[in-house]
Design an enzyme around this catalytic site. Structure first.
Site, PDB file in Angstrom:
ATOM      1  N   ARG A  29     -39.297  -5.765  42.652  1.00  0.00           N
ATOM      2  CA  ARG A  29     -39.481  -4.589  41.787  1.00  0.00           C
ATOM      3  C   ARG A  29     -40.911  -4.059  41.883  1.00  0.00           C
ATOM      4  NH1 ARG A  29     -35.455  -7.864  40.027  1.00  0.00           N
ATOM      5  NH2 ARG A  29     -33.864  -7.042  38.601  1.00  0.00           N
ATOM      6  N   GLY A  93     -29.552  -9.799  48.496  1.00  0.00           N
ATOM      7  CA  GLY A  93     -28.726  -8.882  47.694  1.00  0.00           C
ATOM      8  C   GLY A  93     -29.600  -7.955  46.864  1.00  0.00           C
ATOM      9  N   ARG A 121     -20.947 -10.284  50.712  1.00  0.00           N
ATOM     10  CA  ARG A 121     -21.144 -10.109  49.268  1.00  0.00           C
ATOM     11  C   ARG A 121     -20.758  -8.698  48.818  1.00  0.00           C
ATOM     12  NH1 ARG A 121     -26.869 -12.394  47.792  1.00  0.00           N
ATOM     13  NH2 ARG A 121     -25.987 -12.216  45.703  1.00  0.00           N
ATOM     14  N   SER A 165     -24.896  -7.456  35.892  1.00  0.00           N
ATOM     15  CA  SER A 165     -25.843  -7.539  37.004  1.00  0.00           C
ATOM     16  C   SER A 165     -27.151  -6.794  36.747  1.00  0.00           C
ATOM     17  CB  SER A 165     -25.178  -6.976  38.261  1.00  0.00           C
ATOM     18  OG  SER A 165     -26.156  -6.755  39.250  1.00  0.00           O
ATOM     19  N   GLN A 167     -29.305  -6.436  39.063  1.00  0.00           N
ATOM     20  CA  GLN A 167     -29.548  -5.649  40.275  1.00  0.00           C
ATOM     21  C   GLN A 167     -28.940  -4.253  40.129  1.00  0.00           C
ATOM     22  OE1 GLN A 167     -27.909  -8.131  43.363  1.00  0.00           O
ATOM     23  NE2 GLN A 167     -29.625  -9.553  43.313  1.00  0.00           N
ATOM     24  N   ASP A 312     -28.873 -18.047  37.975  1.00  0.00           N
ATOM     25  CA  ASP A 312     -29.266 -18.682  39.236  1.00  0.00           C
ATOM     26  C   ASP A 312     -29.514 -20.190  39.073  1.00  0.00           C
ATOM     27  OD1 ASP A 312     -29.049 -16.324  40.607  1.00  0.00           O
ATOM     28  OD2 ASP A 312     -31.168 -15.813  40.450  1.00  0.00           O
ATOM     29  N   ARG A 343     -21.268 -20.599  44.924  1.00  0.00           N
ATOM     30  CA  ARG A 343     -22.052 -21.670  44.280  1.00  0.00           C
ATOM     31  C   ARG A 343     -21.212 -22.584  43.394  1.00  0.00           C
ATOM     32  NH1 ARG A 343     -27.625 -18.428  43.415  1.00  0.00           N
ATOM     33  NH2 ARG A 343     -28.393 -18.703  45.545  1.00  0.00           N
ATOM     34  N   ARG A 386     -30.835 -22.109  47.255  1.00  0.00           N
ATOM     35  CA  ARG A 386     -30.800 -22.806  45.957  1.00  0.00           C
ATOM     36  C   ARG A 386     -30.001 -24.108  46.034  1.00  0.00           C
ATOM     37  NH1 ARG A 386     -33.871 -19.556  43.128  1.00  0.00           N
ATOM     38  NH2 ARG A 386     -33.546 -17.322  43.258  1.00  0.00           N
TER      39      ARG A 386
HETATM   40  C1  S3P Z   1     -31.374 -10.736  40.404  1.00  0.00           C
HETATM   41  C2  S3P Z   1     -30.250 -10.668  39.629  1.00  0.00           C
HETATM   42  C3  S3P Z   1     -29.153 -11.650  39.713  1.00  0.00           C
HETATM   43  C4  S3P Z   1     -29.619 -12.918  40.385  1.00  0.00           C
HETATM   44  C5  S3P Z   1     -30.364 -12.648  41.653  1.00  0.00           C
HETATM   45  C6  S3P Z   1     -31.607 -11.829  41.374  1.00  0.00           C
HETATM   46  C7  S3P Z   1     -32.398  -9.694  40.244  1.00  0.00           C
HETATM   47  O1  S3P Z   1     -28.090 -11.106  40.489  1.00  0.00           O
HETATM   48  O2  S3P Z   1     -28.505 -13.761  40.648  1.00  0.00           O
HETATM   49  O3  S3P Z   1     -30.767 -13.877  42.250  1.00  0.00           O
HETATM   50  O4  S3P Z   1     -33.525  -9.849  40.759  1.00  0.00           O
HETATM   51  O5  S3P Z   1     -32.100  -8.685  39.594  1.00  0.00           O
HETATM   52  P1  S3P Z   1     -26.993 -10.103  39.856  1.00  0.00           P
HETATM   53  O6  S3P Z   1     -27.669  -8.825  39.547  1.00  0.00           O
HETATM   54  O7  S3P Z   1     -25.981  -9.956  40.952  1.00  0.00           O
HETATM   55  O8  S3P Z   1     -26.447 -10.799  38.660  1.00  0.00           O
END
Ligand code: S3P
Length: 426
Positions: A29, A93, A121, A165, A167, A312, A343, A386
């Site tokens: 970010r 991701g 994914r 999420s 993200q 996580d 996982r 992980r």
């Molecule tokens: C993350 C959000 C999570 C997490 C990933 C990092 C982030 O994923 O599992 O390791 O930095 O916003 P999701 O947004 O898919 O839940």
């Protein structure tokens, strides 16, 4: 550290002080928000792993100007432009989903691809929410490669999150930011709020309460960023010290953002001895020195918001549960099936490697605590960083564990093994 051959982790208590790398989530970010502004931003303690490098290289490909200065990176940002080549998100991701939001807001056409794991994914949930924003996005059967074809017109700025999420939430905030459009997002479930905090640190008019986020003004005043130590990296040492007799460690400068402390809260509910010292705020994020001692654990239940705040770290909570008296039930963790690897299956393999049984529920697991003892079987990590590090944690208290390969650790914590060795007494 690149080790494509098998690696054995040894047992032994943890004693002394250590530091973890800069937080991976905050680092992605920080780079993206710094690239948005026109004045240079110095970022200190950027996460050194491959995932964050993927974001940095994607931004460079889009025309951001970044220079290293000592251990820092200075991002000059400015006007981003199309890249002739696809953006390689590697294993990340976060890079794929958040950069898609950024490109949607900036209206910069781009193609995204990644490694074999990232290609499996789901990209449809983020694509669907950005399509509501007005972005034209083509996925490959809901996955990578993904093509962003432009945002001809903004359709909506009010969103209901389809999943918990962070993200996706961040992709929508970045889209709004680049398009200079206020955004309202509801349906948050207290997922990590680093984007919100960084926007506030940069002077945005933003409010959030764990359910709804309102980004009212997109005018930013960029400032230098000192990235907090990675809460998810600290989690390996917190768990290892908790389960391994005669352990007592202090992790300096670790992020303790409440949206990331689900592991700590879960362990405390199991009877762990964890204490925050010298809590302070660094670039808008709470940071502390975390003191951890070995403790006898008892079973608990993990679910709801706690599961989101520990998403996580569920494999580590399962490792701890293996040492706890009683059965620990964890629910609301179905999303673990679509992380860097499945996982839930990884937890099953980790526990089997120390003779502990686990029951699988439709949206969760039950771990029966006992006396974990390494079986000598080689653990398949499916190239998930992980899982590899969780195996090292398990080995601290259950006996030697060999994993198939350790190079995946470079994704988030290249110095994990030397850091472990610096505090471990085999
Ligand atoms: C993350 C959000 C999570 C997490 C990933 C990092 C982030 O994923 O599992 O390791 O930095 O916003 P999701 O947004 O898919 O839940």
């Amino acid at each position: 550290m690149t080790q494509t051959s098998a690696r054995t982790f040894v047992p032994g208590s943890l004693r002394g002080e250590l530091a973890v790398p800069g937080d991976k989530s905050i680092s992605h970010r920080a780079l993206m928000l710094a690239a948005h502004g026109t004045s240079p931003v110095r970022i200190t303690n950027l996460n050194p792993g491959r995932d964050v490098r993927a974001t940095l290289e994607a931004l460079l490909a889009l025309g951001a100007v970044c220079a290293t200065d000592g251990g820092d990176i200075v991002v000059s940002g400015g006007r981003l432009r199309e890249s002739p080549a696809p953006l390689d998100c590697m294993n990340s991701g976060s890079t794929a989903r958040m950069m898609l939001g950024l490109c949607a807001g900036a209206n910069i056409r781009a193609r995204f691809d990644g490694d074999d794991s990232l290609r499996k994914r789901p990209m449809e949930p983020v694509a669907a929410q950005l399509r509501a924003f007005g972005a034209k996005i083509r996925t490959t059967d809901g996955r990578m490669p993904v093509e962003f074809l432009g945002t001809p017109e903004i359709q909506t700025t009010h969103f209901i999150l389809v999943s918990a999420s962070a993200q996706i939430k961040s992709a929508l905030l970045l889209a709004g930011l680049y398009a200079a459009t206020p955004i309202v997002i509801s349906g948050d479930r207290a997922s990590r709020d680093h984007t919100e905090r960084l926007l506030q640190y940069f002077g945005a008019d933003i409010s959030w309460d764990g359910k709804t986020i309102a980004l009212k003004s997109t005018a930013l005043t960029p400032r230098d960023i000192d990235v907090a130590g990675d809460a998810s990296a600290a989690a390996f040492f917190i768990t290892a010290a908790t389960i391994t007799p005669e352990s007592a460690i202090v992790i300096r400068n670790a992020g303790v953002n409440p949206t990331r402390t689900g592991l700590i809260d879960g362990l405390l509910a199991m009877g762990a001895a964890i204490e925050f010292r010298n809590t302070r705020t660094v670039s808008g994020e709470p940071v502390a020195d975390i003191a951890v001692r070995h403790a006898e654990l008892h079973a608990t239940t993990i679910g709801g918001e706690l599961a989101v705040r520990a998403i996580d770290e569920i494999p580590l909570l399962a490792v701890a549960a293996a040492f706890a008296q009683g059965s620990t039930k964890m629910t609301g963790i179905g999303d673990l099936r679509t992380k860097e690897s499945d996982r839930i299956a990884a937890i099953e393999r980790l526990l089997a490697a120390v003779g502990i049984a686990m029951e699988t529920l439709p949206n969760g697991i039950v771990v029966r605590g006992g006396a974990p003892q390494a079986t000598g079987r080689v653990l398949e990590t499916e190239h998930d960083h992980r899982t590899a590090m969780a195996a090292a944690v398990l080995a601290c208290a259950a006996g030697p564990i060999t994993i198939d390969r350790a190079d995946s650790i470079d994704v988030s914590f290249p110095a994990f093994i030397p850091t472990l060795q610096s505090v471990q007494r085999p």
